[in-house]
Design a protein around this motif. Structure first.
Motif, PDB file in Angstrom:
ATOM      1  N   ALA A 187       6.891 -10.172 -29.616  1.00 36.64           N
ATOM      2  CA  ALA A 187       6.900  -9.729 -31.014  1.00 36.64           C
ATOM      3  C   ALA A 187       6.967 -10.928 -31.961  1.00 36.64           C
ATOM      4  O   ALA A 187       6.276 -10.961 -32.988  1.00 36.64           O
ATOM      5  CB  ALA A 187       8.084  -8.799 -31.260  1.00 36.64           C
ATOM      6  N   ASN A 188       7.776 -11.918 -31.636  1.00 37.04           N
ATOM      7  CA  ASN A 188       7.885 -13.118 -32.475  1.00 37.04           C
ATOM      8  C   ASN A 188       6.577 -13.902 -32.482  1.00 37.04           C
ATOM      9  O   ASN A 188       6.162 -14.437 -33.519  1.00 37.04           O
ATOM     10  CB  ASN A 188       9.029 -14.003 -31.979  1.00 37.04           C
ATOM     11  CG  ASN A 188      10.387 -13.356 -32.178  1.00 37.04           C
ATOM     12  OD1 ASN A 188      10.548 -12.506 -33.048  1.00 37.04           O
ATOM     13  ND2 ASN A 188      11.352 -13.728 -31.374  1.00 37.04           N
ATOM     14  N   PHE A 189       5.935 -13.980 -31.316  1.00 33.08           N
ATOM     15  CA  PHE A 189       4.661 -14.696 -31.220  1.00 33.08           C
ATOM     16  C   PHE A 189       3.598 -14.013 -32.071  1.00 33.08           C
ATOM     17  O   PHE A 189       2.830 -14.676 -32.788  1.00 33.08           O
ATOM     18  CB  PHE A 189       4.215 -14.763 -29.762  1.00 33.08           C
ATOM     19  CG  PHE A 189       2.906 -15.466 -29.555  1.00 33.08           C
ATOM     20  CD1 PHE A 189       2.819 -16.843 -29.628  1.00 33.08           C
ATOM     21  CD2 PHE A 189       1.754 -14.731 -29.287  1.00 33.08           C
ATOM     22  CE1 PHE A 189       1.605 -17.500 -29.444  1.00 33.08           C
ATOM     23  CE2 PHE A 189       0.540 -15.372 -29.096  1.00 33.08           C
ATOM     24  CZ  PHE A 189       0.464 -16.762 -29.177  1.00 33.08           C
ATOM     25  N   ILE A 190       3.555 -12.681 -32.008  1.00 30.45           N
ATOM     26  CA  ILE A 190       2.579 -11.932 -32.809  1.00 30.45           C
ATOM     27  C   ILE A 190       2.859 -12.099 -34.297  1.00 30.45           C
ATOM     28  O   ILE A 190       1.939 -12.262 -35.105  1.00 30.45           O
ATOM     29  CB  ILE A 190       2.598 -10.441 -32.408  1.00 30.45           C
ATOM     30  CG1 ILE A 190       1.989 -10.263 -31.012  1.00 30.45           C
ATOM     31  CG2 ILE A 190       1.826  -9.588 -33.415  1.00 30.45           C
ATOM     32  CD1 ILE A 190       2.035  -8.844 -30.483  1.00 30.45           C
ATOM     33  N   ALA A 191       4.150 -12.088 -34.673  1.00 35.22           N
ATOM     34  CA  ALA A 191       4.517 -12.218 -36.083  1.00 35.22           C
ATOM     35  C   ALA A 191       4.143 -13.596 -36.640  1.00 35.22           C
ATOM     36  O   ALA A 191       3.769 -13.721 -37.813  1.00 35.22           O
ATOM     37  CB  ALA A 191       6.011 -11.975 -36.251  1.00 35.22           C
ATOM     38  N   LYS A 192       4.240 -14.629 -35.807  1.00 38.99           N
ATOM     39  CA  LYS A 192       3.966 -15.999 -36.271  1.00 38.99           C
ATOM     40  C   LYS A 192       2.480 -16.338 -36.243  1.00 38.99           C
ATOM     41  O   LYS A 192       2.076 -17.362 -36.809  1.00 38.99           O
ATOM     42  CB  LYS A 192       4.731 -16.993 -35.398  1.00 38.99           C
ATOM     43  CG  LYS A 192       6.245 -16.926 -35.576  1.00 38.99           C
ATOM     44  CD  LYS A 192       6.948 -17.905 -34.647  1.00 38.99           C
ATOM     45  CE  LYS A 192       8.460 -17.817 -34.797  1.00 38.99           C
ATOM     46  NZ  LYS A 192       9.166 -18.726 -33.852  1.00 38.99           N
ATOM     47  N   ASN A 193       1.684 -15.528 -35.582  1.00 38.61           N
ATOM     48  CA  ASN A 193       0.248 -15.795 -35.468  1.00 38.61           C
ATOM     49  C   ASN A 193      -0.540 -14.577 -35.942  1.00 38.61           C
ATOM     50  O   ASN A 193      -0.850 -13.677 -35.132  1.00 38.61           O
ATOM     51  CB  ASN A 193      -0.118 -16.140 -34.025  1.00 38.61           C
ATOM     52  CG  ASN A 193       0.575 -17.389 -33.525  1.00 38.61           C
ATOM     53  OD1 ASN A 193       0.113 -18.500 -33.735  1.00 38.61           O
ATOM     54  ND2 ASN A 193       1.707 -17.209 -32.853  1.00 38.61           N
TER      55      ASN A 193
END
Length: 247
Positions: A187-193
Motif C-alpha cells: 500500500a505504501n509503495f502504491i501511494a508513493k508511486n
C-alpha cells in the motif's frame, strides 16, 4: 486427553511426504491467488485518512481470515456450489459461476470508476468508493465482499488438491498471514508511486474480466494472467528506474 484424541485423526498425514508437497503447493497457490485481493485492499485503504489505513488493513484481512476459516467449516456446502442450477446458451450455471460473475462485475465497476477519477481528478463523484470520503466500516465491508468471491474459488481449488481439511486450514492461515505482512509495504509503495496506481487498476480490470469469463464457462489459465501482470510490472519497474536516473 480428549483434545489430542480429537485432533489426532486430522493430523495423520504428517508422516506422508505427499501430503507435505500438497501443503506447500497449496500455500503457494493461496498466496498467488491472494495477490489480486491484496492489490484491491491496498488501493481501497489508501482512500482512507492516513491514521486509519493500517487499522483498516489489519481489520479487513483479519475478518477475511475468520470468514475463510468459517467457509472451510462448511466445505461440504461450498463443494455443492458447483452443482448446475440452470442452463443458458448451452452452459450450465452453478452458484459458483453466479458468484464469480457478480464479483467480476463488482471489480470491473470499481476499477473503472477509479480509473475515471484518476484520468479526471476534477470529477469527485466517480471514485472507487462512490464518494471521496470512505468510512472504516465501508472499507472493511468491501474487502470482505471481494474476499468472499476469491475465497470460494480458492476453497474449491483446494478441495481438488487434497482431502485433508487440516492442510486446507494451514494453507489458508499461512496465505492470509503473508497478506497481512505484505499489505502495508504494498500500500505504501502504491501511494508513493502514482503511475503504479493505474497499472494496479489495470490488473484489477483484467482480473474482473477473467472472473466474468470464468463464470461464463470460458476458463482463462491463471498462469497467463500472472505472466502478463509480471511482465507489465517489470516494464513499469524499468520506467521507474529510468525516471530516477534522469532525476
Amino acid at each position: 486427553m480428549p483434545i489430542i484424541d480429537f485432533l489426532a485423526p486430522h493430523f495423520a498425514w504428517i508422516d506422508s511426504p505427499t501430503a507435505w508437497v500438497a501443503l506447500l503447493t497449496l500455500v503457494v497457490l493461496e498466496i498467488v491467488l491472494g495477490i489480486d485481493n491484496l492489490i484491491f485492499i491496498s488501493i481501497l485503504t489508501n482512500k482512507l485518512p492516513e491514521h486509519q489505513r493500517a487499522r483498516a488493513r489489519r481489520l479487513g484481512i483479519g475478518a477475511a481470515l475468520l470468514m475463510r476459516l468459517a467457509l472451510l467449516a462448511t466445505i461440504s456446502f461450498i463443494v455443492q456450489l458447483t452443482n448446475p442450477l440452470f442452463t443458458l446458451f448451452d452452459h450450465p450455471f452453478s452458484w459458483r459461476d453466479i458468484i464469480l460473475i457478480a464479483g467480476g462485475l463488482f471489480l470491473v465497476w470499481k476499477a473503472t470508476k477509479e480509473i475515471h477519477h484518476t484520468v479526471d481528478p476534477t470529477d469527485h463523484k466517480d471514485t472507487m468508493v462512490g464518494t471521496l470520503q470512505l468510512s472504516l466500516g465501508g472499507a472493511i465491508f468491501q474487502i470482505l465482499l471481494l474476499d468472499l468471491v476469491f475465497s470460494i474459488d480458492s476453497i474449491i481449488t483446494a478441495v481438488g488438491m487434497t482431502d485433508e481439511i487440516a492442510i486446507m486450514y494451514i494453507a489458508v492461515i499461512a496465505a492470509v498471514t503473508v497478506m497481512l505482512i505484505a499489505a502495508a509495504p504494498l500500500a505504501n509503495f502504491i501511494a508513493k508511486n502514482p503511475t503504479i496506481v493505474m497499472l494496479a487498476l489495470g490488473f484489477l480490470l483484467m482480473i474482473g474480466t477473467t472472473l466474468i469469463a470464468d463464470g461464463m464457462g470460458f476458463h482463462v489459465p491463471k498462469g497467463y494472467i500472472y505472466a502478463a501482470m509480471g511482465f507489465s510490472a517489470l516494464v513499469e519497474g524499468l520506467n521507474m528506474l529510468a525516471r530516477r536516473k534522469k532525476r
